[in-house]
Scaffold this motif. Structure first.
Motif, PDB file in Angstrom:
ATOM      1  N   MET A 147      55.134 118.878  28.918  1.00  0.00           N
ATOM      2  CA  MET A 147      55.235 119.254  30.337  1.00  0.00           C
ATOM      3  C   MET A 147      54.580 120.607  30.570  1.00  0.00           C
ATOM      4  O   MET A 147      53.941 120.844  31.577  1.00  0.00           O
ATOM      5  CB  MET A 147      56.713 119.295  30.733  1.00  0.00           C
ATOM      6  CG  MET A 147      56.933 119.708  32.200  1.00  0.00           C
ATOM      7  SD  MET A 147      56.208 118.527  33.341  1.00  0.00           S
ATOM      8  CE  MET A 147      57.404 117.191  33.101  1.00  0.00           C
ATOM      9  N   GLN A 198      51.430 121.267  33.359  1.00  0.00           N
ATOM     10  CA  GLN A 198      51.572 122.132  34.532  1.00  0.00           C
ATOM     11  C   GLN A 198      50.473 123.168  34.575  1.00  0.00           C
ATOM     12  O   GLN A 198      49.890 123.420  35.617  1.00  0.00           O
ATOM     13  CB  GLN A 198      52.946 122.822  34.501  1.00  0.00           C
ATOM     14  CG  GLN A 198      54.114 121.870  34.678  1.00  0.00           C
ATOM     15  CD  GLN A 198      54.038 121.188  36.046  1.00  0.00           C
ATOM     16  OE1 GLN A 198      53.597 121.792  37.000  1.00  0.00           O
ATOM     17  NE2 GLN A 198      54.458 119.945  36.132  1.00  0.00           N
ATOM     18  N   GLU A 217      51.046 118.864  45.232  1.00  0.00           N
ATOM     19  CA  GLU A 217      51.669 118.567  43.942  1.00  0.00           C
ATOM     20  C   GLU A 217      52.359 119.798  43.371  1.00  0.00           C
ATOM     21  O   GLU A 217      53.469 119.714  42.821  1.00  0.00           O
ATOM     22  CB  GLU A 217      50.597 118.061  42.975  1.00  0.00           C
ATOM     23  CG  GLU A 217      51.148 117.494  41.688  1.00  0.00           C
ATOM     24  CD  GLU A 217      50.072 116.843  40.846  1.00  0.00           C
ATOM     25  OE1 GLU A 217      50.274 116.718  39.634  1.00  0.00           O
ATOM     26  OE2 GLU A 217      49.028 116.464  41.419  1.00  0.00           O
ATOM     27  N   LYS A 262      55.653 120.506  45.131  1.00  0.00           N
ATOM     28  CA  LYS A 262      56.736 119.603  44.735  1.00  0.00           C
ATOM     29  C   LYS A 262      57.334 119.995  43.387  1.00  0.00           C
ATOM     30  O   LYS A 262      58.458 119.629  43.044  1.00  0.00           O
ATOM     31  CB  LYS A 262      56.218 118.169  44.647  1.00  0.00           C
ATOM     32  CG  LYS A 262      55.858 117.557  45.998  1.00  0.00           C
ATOM     33  CD  LYS A 262      55.312 116.142  45.818  1.00  0.00           C
ATOM     34  CE  LYS A 262      54.923 115.524  47.149  1.00  0.00           C
ATOM     35  NZ  LYS A 262      54.359 114.159  46.995  1.00  0.00           N
ATOM     36  N   GLN A 263      56.565 120.715  42.614  1.00  0.00           N
ATOM     37  CA  GLN A 263      57.013 120.992  41.257  1.00  0.00           C
ATOM     38  C   GLN A 263      57.314 122.476  41.014  1.00  0.00           C
ATOM     39  O   GLN A 263      57.213 122.974  39.893  1.00  0.00           O
ATOM     40  CB  GLN A 263      55.946 120.508  40.263  1.00  0.00           C
ATOM     41  CG  GLN A 263      55.685 119.008  40.369  1.00  0.00           C
ATOM     42  CD  GLN A 263      54.566 118.549  39.455  1.00  0.00           C
ATOM     43  OE1 GLN A 263      53.951 119.329  38.760  1.00  0.00           O
ATOM     44  NE2 GLN A 263      54.323 117.254  39.452  1.00  0.00           N
ATOM     45  N   ARG A 264      57.676 123.170  42.066  1.00  0.00           N
ATOM     46  CA  ARG A 264      57.951 124.608  41.913  1.00  0.00           C
ATOM     47  C   ARG A 264      59.097 124.893  40.944  1.00  0.00           C
ATOM     48  O   ARG A 264      59.034 125.858  40.166  1.00  0.00           O
ATOM     49  CB  ARG A 264      58.300 125.203  43.285  1.00  0.00           C
ATOM     50  CG  ARG A 264      57.085 125.423  44.179  1.00  0.00           C
ATOM     51  CD  ARG A 264      57.490 125.988  45.516  1.00  0.00           C
ATOM     52  NE  ARG A 264      56.333 126.240  46.361  1.00  0.00           N
ATOM     53  CZ  ARG A 264      56.385 126.649  47.612  1.00  0.00           C
ATOM     54  NH1 ARG A 264      57.590 126.844  48.180  1.00  0.00           N
ATOM     55  NH2 ARG A 264      55.294 126.867  48.312  1.00  0.00           N
ATOM     56  N   GLU A 269      59.978 123.181  38.354  1.00  0.00           N
ATOM     57  CA  GLU A 269      59.505 123.020  36.969  1.00  0.00           C
ATOM     58  C   GLU A 269      58.637 124.199  36.562  1.00  0.00           C
ATOM     59  O   GLU A 269      58.708 124.667  35.416  1.00  0.00           O
ATOM     60  CB  GLU A 269      58.721 121.716  36.837  1.00  0.00           C
ATOM     61  CG  GLU A 269      59.573 120.469  37.062  1.00  0.00           C
ATOM     62  CD  GLU A 269      58.775 119.195  36.873  1.00  0.00           C
ATOM     63  OE1 GLU A 269      57.677 119.267  36.284  1.00  0.00           O
ATOM     64  OE2 GLU A 269      59.247 118.147  37.331  1.00  0.00           O
TER      65      GLU A 269
END
Length: 343
Positions: free
Chosen positions: A1, A5, A158, A161-163, A165
């Motif tokens: 992951m 990122q 995108e 949405k993944q702040r 993470e």
């Protein structure tokens, strides 16, 4: 992951950088076009009213009233067709002007193409052809920028949405600062070890290697590199030159057979294109192989472009470097030097 990122974040940064560079380049080209020599007033019909009409339209343009200026030039085009080439050229500049809120590269191209078609012997024709070439490149870059903007928007959504993470990954990175610092030191040491020493100019060169794909010109002597330079090529760079006017840079082995210190491109070294293979291919195709392929500097009056000229391929088949670089190359390269041009 973690790796995934950072790839997305890096992609966003790289695309944004490319977009900004293209914007700067587009503005740079249009501003450069505005200083092209206008060619004087040799095409006016000589009447006071024609001169007055152009002076009035030019004054409106200077004041930033571009719609009124266009109207004035359009009226002058109708009333004084003998001076229509000037009117079309000035209209093209206004349509492409960076300060014109209604600037339209398509209309500018239409003006220049009409000038070339209707006034084939006009002194404005060479600069109109150059403007067509530049504006076509700007239009292509605009389309690329639009594509990049769409990609940036997708990536941005995108990322949003993944702040959470990303925040987690940032905390993990913070806990490993010592490890990262150590790795950075190792990378720096490896980069220094891998970097080749700067080339020492010993001269004279016995070979010029031109790598089209890499946009690079390298001077060599007895198999050793003396120095390399970034270059610009013909506006249609892919593939070897086949015929006159195709804007391609040749591929093959040639020689420096002459030089011109009074060139309109500062200084030029002439390449012995076409060779026998080029001539034979042109005969088989039933076309003229063309000629006048040179290594040269910037067009006289445009030396201030400097290294920025390598942002696009702008020549008609020649190999271009900066004015300072062509002076250095000329001193190191005698007539008879082999020139190898690879794809």
């Amino acid at each position: 992951m973690l790796d995934g990122q950072w790839v997305k974040v890096k992609a966003t940064m790289e695309v944004t950088t490319v977009s900004r560079k293209w914007k700067q380049l587009c503005l740079f080209i249009v501003l450069a076009a505005l200083v092209f020599p206008a060619g004087g007033c040799s095409h006016l019909d000589g009447s006071f009213r024609a001169a007055s009409a152009f002076e009035e339209a030019g004054g409106r343009s200077d004041r930033g009233d571009y719609p009124a200026a266009l109207s004035g030039y359009e009226e002058a085009l109708k009333k004084y067709p003998a001076a229509g080439d000037r009117a079309l050229f000035e209209m093209g500049i206004i349509h492409a002007h960076p300060n014109n809120p209604q600037k339209d590269y398509g209309k500018a191209l239409e003006c220049y193409r009409t000038l070339i078609k209707d006034y084939p012997r006009s002194s404005y024709r060479p600069d109109s052809e150059m403007m067509i070439f530049y504006l076509a490149n700007v239009t292509m870059k605009d389309k690329l920028l639009d594509t990049q903007r769409n990609e940036i928007e997708v990536l941005q959504r995108e990322v949003n949405k993944q702040r959470d993470e990303i925040a987690t990954l940032q905390r993990e990175i913070g806990n490993k600062e010592g490890e990262i610092a150590s790795l950075q030191q190792e990378i720096t040491a490896l980069e220094k070890a891998a970097s080749p020493p700067p080339a020492v100019i010993k001269g004279p060169a016995d070979k010029i290697l031109i790598e089209k794909k890499e946009r690079r010109l390298t001077l060599m002597a007895k198999g050793e590199v003396l120095k390399s330079y970034k270059i610009s090529l013909g506006g249609n760079p892919n593939g070897p030159k086949e015929r006159q006017g195709d804007n391609k840079t040749p591929e093959g082995t040639y020689q420096i057979d002459s030089r011109n210190s009074d060139s309109q491109y500062h200084l030029s070294l002439h390449i012995s294109y076409p060779n026998e293979r080029d001539k034979r291919r042109a005969r088989q195709m039933g076309v003229s192989p063309g000629g006048d392929i040179m290594i040269h500097g910037m067009r006289n009056g445009f030396s201030w472009f400097g290294e920025y000229h390598t942002s696009i391929d702008w020549t008609r088949g020649c190999i271009a470097v900066t004015d300072n670089e062509i002076l250095e190359i000329s001193e190191l390269v005698p007539n008879g030097t082999v020139v190898e041009i690879t794809p």
